[in-house]
Design a protein around this motif. Structure first.
Motif, PDB file in Angstrom:
ATOM      1  N   GLY A 166      37.075  13.810  25.781  1.00  0.00           N
ATOM      2  CA  GLY A 166      37.874  15.017  25.880  1.00  0.00           C
ATOM      3  C   GLY A 166      37.077  16.292  25.703  1.00  0.00           C
ATOM      4  N   GLY A 167      35.748  16.196  25.644  1.00  0.00           N
ATOM      5  CA  GLY A 167      34.919  17.388  25.521  1.00  0.00           C
ATOM      6  C   GLY A 167      34.688  17.864  24.107  1.00  0.00           C
ATOM      7  N   ILE A 168      35.121  17.088  23.113  1.00  0.00           N
ATOM      8  CA  ILE A 168      34.882  17.431  21.709  1.00  0.00           C
ATOM      9  C   ILE A 168      33.574  16.776  21.282  1.00  0.00           C
ATOM     10  CG2 ILE A 168      35.696  17.130  19.330  1.00  0.00           C
ATOM     11  CD1 ILE A 168      38.576  17.242  20.478  1.00  0.00           C
ATOM     12  N   THR A 169      32.575  17.598  20.981  1.00  0.00           N
ATOM     13  CA  THR A 169      31.254  17.070  20.639  1.00  0.00           C
ATOM     14  C   THR A 169      30.978  17.083  19.142  1.00  0.00           C
ATOM     15  OG1 THR A 169      30.283  19.255  21.002  1.00  0.00           O
ATOM     16  CG2 THR A 169      30.264  17.721  22.863  1.00  0.00           C
ATOM     17  N   THR A 170      31.860  17.731  18.376  1.00  0.00           N
ATOM     18  CA  THR A 170      31.677  17.827  16.924  1.00  0.00           C
ATOM     19  C   THR A 170      33.034  17.742  16.253  1.00  0.00           C
ATOM     20  OG1 THR A 170      29.701  19.219  17.122  1.00  0.00           O
ATOM     21  CG2 THR A 170      30.915  19.338  15.045  1.00  0.00           C
ATOM     22  N   PHE A 171      33.110  16.959  15.169  1.00  0.00           N
ATOM     23  CA  PHE A 171      34.372  16.859  14.429  1.00  0.00           C
ATOM     24  C   PHE A 171      34.131  16.972  12.935  1.00  0.00           C
ATOM     25  CE2 PHE A 171      32.901  12.438  14.756  1.00  0.00           C
ATOM     26  CZ  PHE A 171      33.050  11.983  13.451  1.00  0.00           C
ATOM     27  N   MET A 172      35.189  17.387  12.241  1.00  0.00           N
ATOM     28  CA  MET A 172      35.209  17.425  10.779  1.00  0.00           C
ATOM     29  C   MET A 172      36.388  16.567  10.330  1.00  0.00           C
ATOM     30  SD  MET A 172      34.508  21.467  10.170  1.00  0.00           S
ATOM     31  CE  MET A 172      33.405  22.328  11.300  1.00  0.00           C
ATOM     32  N   GLU A 173      36.072  15.495   9.610  1.00  0.00           N
ATOM     33  CA  GLU A 173      37.084  14.491   9.287  1.00  0.00           C
ATOM     34  C   GLU A 173      37.619  14.714   7.878  1.00  0.00           C
ATOM     35  OE1 GLU A 173      38.878  10.420   8.902  1.00  0.00           O
ATOM     36  OE2 GLU A 173      37.449  11.409   7.580  1.00  0.00           O
ATOM     37  N   GLN A 174      38.873  14.323   7.673  1.00  0.00           N
ATOM     38  CA  GLN A 174      39.604  14.659   6.459  1.00  0.00           C
ATOM     39  C   GLN A 174      39.467  13.573   5.377  1.00  0.00           C
ATOM     40  OE1 GLN A 174      41.035  17.908   6.478  1.00  0.00           O
ATOM     41  NE2 GLN A 174      39.681  17.756   8.249  1.00  0.00           N
ATOM     42  N   PRO A 175      39.759  13.922   4.118  1.00  0.00           N
ATOM     43  CA  PRO A 175      39.433  13.023   3.007  1.00  0.00           C
ATOM     44  C   PRO A 175      40.480  11.985   2.650  1.00  0.00           C
ATOM     45  CG  PRO A 175      40.153  15.149   2.153  1.00  0.00           C
ATOM     46  CD  PRO A 175      40.106  15.282   3.652  1.00  0.00           C
ATOM     47  N   ASN A 176      41.651  11.979   3.318  1.00  0.00           N
ATOM     48  CA  ASN A 176      42.717  11.066   2.877  1.00  0.00           C
ATOM     49  C   ASN A 176      42.603   9.702   3.561  1.00  0.00           C
ATOM     50  OD1 ASN A 176      43.411  12.538   5.213  1.00  0.00           O
ATOM     51  ND2 ASN A 176      45.587  12.162   4.928  1.00  0.00           N
ATOM     52  N   THR A 177      41.438   9.082   3.354  1.00  0.00           N
ATOM     53  CA  THR A 177      41.207   7.707   3.789  1.00  0.00           C
ATOM     54  C   THR A 177      41.389   6.797   2.566  1.00  0.00           C
ATOM     55  OG1 THR A 177      38.853   8.206   3.493  1.00  0.00           O
ATOM     56  CG2 THR A 177      39.702   8.238   5.732  1.00  0.00           C
ATOM     57  N   LEU A 184      35.237  16.711   5.111  1.00  0.00           N
ATOM     58  CA  LEU A 184      35.729  17.596   4.064  1.00  0.00           C
ATOM     59  C   LEU A 184      35.873  16.796   2.775  1.00  0.00           C
ATOM     60  CD1 LEU A 184      36.643  19.083   6.789  1.00  0.00           C
ATOM     61  CD2 LEU A 184      38.155  20.364   5.266  1.00  0.00           C
ATOM     62  N   PHE A 185      35.524  17.438   1.681  1.00  0.00           N
ATOM     63  CA  PHE A 185      35.619  16.836   0.354  1.00  0.00           C
ATOM     64  C   PHE A 185      36.998  17.141  -0.206  1.00  0.00           C
ATOM     65  CE2 PHE A 185      35.097  16.903  -4.258  1.00  0.00           C
ATOM     66  CZ  PHE A 185      34.331  15.767  -4.496  1.00  0.00           C
ATOM     67  N   GLY A 186      37.696  16.115  -0.679  1.00  0.00           N
ATOM     68  CA  GLY A 186      39.061  16.293  -1.137  1.00  0.00           C
ATOM     69  C   GLY A 186      39.163  16.753  -2.582  1.00  0.00           C
ATOM     70  N   GLY A 187      39.885  17.843  -2.791  1.00  0.00           N
ATOM     71  CA  GLY A 187      40.175  18.286  -4.151  1.00  0.00           C
ATOM     72  C   GLY A 187      41.433  17.618  -4.680  1.00  0.00           C
ATOM     73  N   LYS A 233      38.930  20.271   1.099  1.00  0.00           N
ATOM     74  CA  LYS A 233      40.296  20.146   1.617  1.00  0.00           C
ATOM     75  C   LYS A 233      41.265  19.989   0.455  1.00  0.00           C
ATOM     76  CE  LYS A 233      43.801  19.227   4.412  1.00  0.00           C
ATOM     77  NZ  LYS A 233      43.771  18.165   5.428  1.00  0.00           N
ATOM     78  N   LEU A 234      42.337  20.799   0.490  1.00  0.00           N
ATOM     79  CA  LEU A 234      43.401  20.707  -0.503  1.00  0.00           C
ATOM     80  C   LEU A 234      44.720  20.423   0.189  1.00  0.00           C
ATOM     81  CD1 LEU A 234      42.614  23.737  -2.857  1.00  0.00           C
ATOM     82  CD2 LEU A 234      41.933  21.345  -3.143  1.00  0.00           C
ATOM     83  N   PHE A 235      45.430  19.430  -0.299  1.00  0.00           N
ATOM     84  CA  PHE A 235      46.786  19.163   0.166  1.00  0.00           C
ATOM     85  C   PHE A 235      47.749  19.844  -0.801  1.00  0.00           C
ATOM     86  CE2 PHE A 235      44.431  15.750   2.158  1.00  0.00           C
ATOM     87  CZ  PHE A 235      45.044  15.609   3.396  1.00  0.00           C
ATOM     88  N   LEU A 236      48.410  20.888  -0.314  1.00  0.00           N
ATOM     89  CA  LEU A 236      49.393  21.600  -1.132  1.00  0.00           C
ATOM     90  C   LEU A 236      50.802  21.202  -0.718  1.00  0.00           C
ATOM     91  CD1 LEU A 236      47.640  25.097  -1.177  1.00  0.00           C
ATOM     92  CD2 LEU A 236      47.284  23.121  -2.659  1.00  0.00           C
ATOM     93  N   GLY A 237      50.920  20.084  -0.028  1.00  0.00           N
ATOM     94  CA  GLY A 237      52.183  19.449   0.323  1.00  0.00           C
ATOM     95  C   GLY A 237      51.960  17.957   0.254  1.00  0.00           C
ATOM     96  N   SER A 238      52.950  17.161   0.620  1.00  0.00           N
ATOM     97  CA  SER A 238      52.877  15.717   0.452  1.00  0.00           C
ATOM     98  C   SER A 238      51.608  15.128   1.042  1.00  0.00           C
ATOM     99  CB  SER A 238      54.080  15.060   1.131  1.00  0.00           C
ATOM    100  OG  SER A 238      55.263  15.420   0.488  1.00  0.00           O
TER     101      SER A 238
END
Length: 444
Positions: free
Chosen positions: A83-94, A122-125, A145-150
């Motif tokens: 899809g033309g995305i050559t760089t990504f930043m992945e989230q910490p909720n694994t 991203l490092f999860g707080g 990364k901060l989750f300020l919701g569920s």
């Protein structure tokens, strides 16, 4: 051959569209000029197709480790470069969550082995990992990364004292998911009393309401102003939030920035009747009026970045009743094409698409030599043919989950080739066996 010469490109870069050749030498763009010749280079004639900087997606969930039945870094990064995305930043909720430096480095090791696209995480707080966050080097990853919701597990940060300490103790960009948990829980309880678990999907933007979004994002912005923190608000979904952001200063001078996602720009609550839980996201897709105001804020530069929030789930999971159907959907393969379709419709310019999907993520996260077509920069490039019909169907999807919310849509453009660090990584539906993806570095 270590050199590739791209002839007859229509380059879109830094608010300009022009015809040129581009010479790639190993990982980098060596020369941009008309009528380049080099006897040692492999020549590829782009025949007037668009040549864009590789897209930088600042928010994806590739599900590894722990949720690999939905997707992996290997499978989803392949879909991304298609899809033309050559760089990504992945989230910490694994699973496990990326909330320690050890777990962060384990993710980098996974990506180093299998990613087709450049990567960072991203490092999860959390409510209880402030000391670990203080140990984190500001150049170690893309941000916090901060989750300020569920969210899953203990990643909901709802301790106000801890939250202020996090805002006060990092130089990195804090990216926040903003929805007020108390408001959402009260709304959900109300509709569960009415419907049980089988709540109509049309109630989703009412349960995860505009008020819940505004309350959380406005509080986060107030805290950022109080502490001087660098705040980036992920996936803004409502019209009432748009006035929280400014377009009166250049991006490099902004302390508070915002992102809007593909699904909030494409879908509205009118689509729930057809798409059902397949367009269930958090924050929710809301009204056509909200969507119109999101577009206004994007085009007048109150919003700085377009991203995907790519979050694959299996169809079996998505087809559950409302309360057990997970939120999220796969988007990386068609995000750029969706925006190019809006350009065809006269809604957004090519220059603005490149600014919001390539240039600005690079600037915002201080990424080293990516996001632009410049001599000396990494050769992350995308060739797009704008006169090639491209129908989305299961047979041409690269996601591990095997479905897309865009199924049945025919785009008027197609990604023909994607280069990652000078490697022709994707060409006309085929992937290179070689991988040259790199861990992102930063200029902080």
């Amino acid at each position: 051959m270590s050199k590739i010469l791209l002839k007859n490109a229509k380059i879109v870069n830094e608010n300009s569209i022009f015809e040129s050749d581009v010479l790639l030498d190993r990982d980098f763009i060596s020369k941009i000029d008309s009528n380049i010749s080099d006897g040692n280079a492999k020549v590829i004639d782009l025949e007037g197709d668009l040549l864009l900087p590789g897209v930088i997606d600042d928010q994806v969930h590739f599900r590894e480790p722990g949720l690999t039945h939905k997707g992996t870094i290997a499978t989803e990064s392949r879909a991304a470069i298609a899809g033309g995305i050559t760089t990504f930043m992945e989230q910490p909720n694994t699973i496990p969550q990326t909330t320690t430096i050890e777990k962060l480095e384990e993710k980098f090791a996974i990506a180093a082995k299998g990613s087709s696209a450049n990567y960072s995480f991203l490092f999860g707080g959390t409510n209880d990992n402030l000391e670990e966050l203080k140990r984190l080097d500001k150049n170690a990853c893309s941000g916090v990364k901060l989750f300020l919701g569920s969210s899953t597990g203990n990643m909901l940060v709802d301790n106000e004292e801890v939250l202020e300490k996090i805002f006060s103790n990092t130089e990195m960009v804090i990216s926040a998911h903003c929805e007020d948990e108390g408001t959402i829980r009260a709304n959900l309880a109300k509709y569960k009393d009415m419907y049980g678990d089988d709540i109509p999907i049309e109630m989703h933007p009412i349960i995860r309401s505009a008020e819940a979004c505004y309350l959380s994002s406005s509080n986060a912005i107030a805290l950022a102003k109080k502490t001087g923190a660098r705040l980036h608000v992920f996936h803004v979904s409502t019209g009432i939030e748009t006035d929280l952001f400014t377009n009166k200063i250049p991006l490099q001078e902004k302390k508070i920035t915002a992102e809007v996602c593909i699904h909030h720009l494409w879908f509205s609550d009118e689509d729930y009747a057809e798409k059902g839980t397949h367009i269930k996201w958090n924050p929710a897709v809301k009204t056509t009026s909200d969507r119109d105001k999101l577009w206004e804020a994007l085009l007048d530069d109150r919003f700085d970045v377009i991203a995907t929030d790519h979050a694959p789930h299996t169809l079996e999971e998505k087809d559950n009743p409302y309360t057990s159907a997970p939120s999220g959907g796969p988007l990386v393969q068609h995000a750029l094409l969706a925006m190019l379709q809006k350009e065809k419709e006269g809604i957004i310019s090519l220059e603005k698409i490149v600014e919001k999907m390539c240039h600005n993520p690079s600037k915002l996260f201080d990424i080293d030599r990516r996001g632009f077509i410049r001599e000396g920069y990494y050769a992350d490039l995308v060739q797009v043919n704008q006169s090639s019909k491209n129908e989305v169907k299961k047979a041409n999807l690269f996601y591990k989950c095997g479905w897309s919310p865009f199924e049945g849509v025919t785009f008027d453009s197609e990604v023909k080739r994607t280069f990652v660090n000078g490697l022709l990584a994707y060409e006309n539906g085929n992937f290179s066996a070689e991988k040259k993806a790199r861990r992102l570095t930063f200029n902080r």
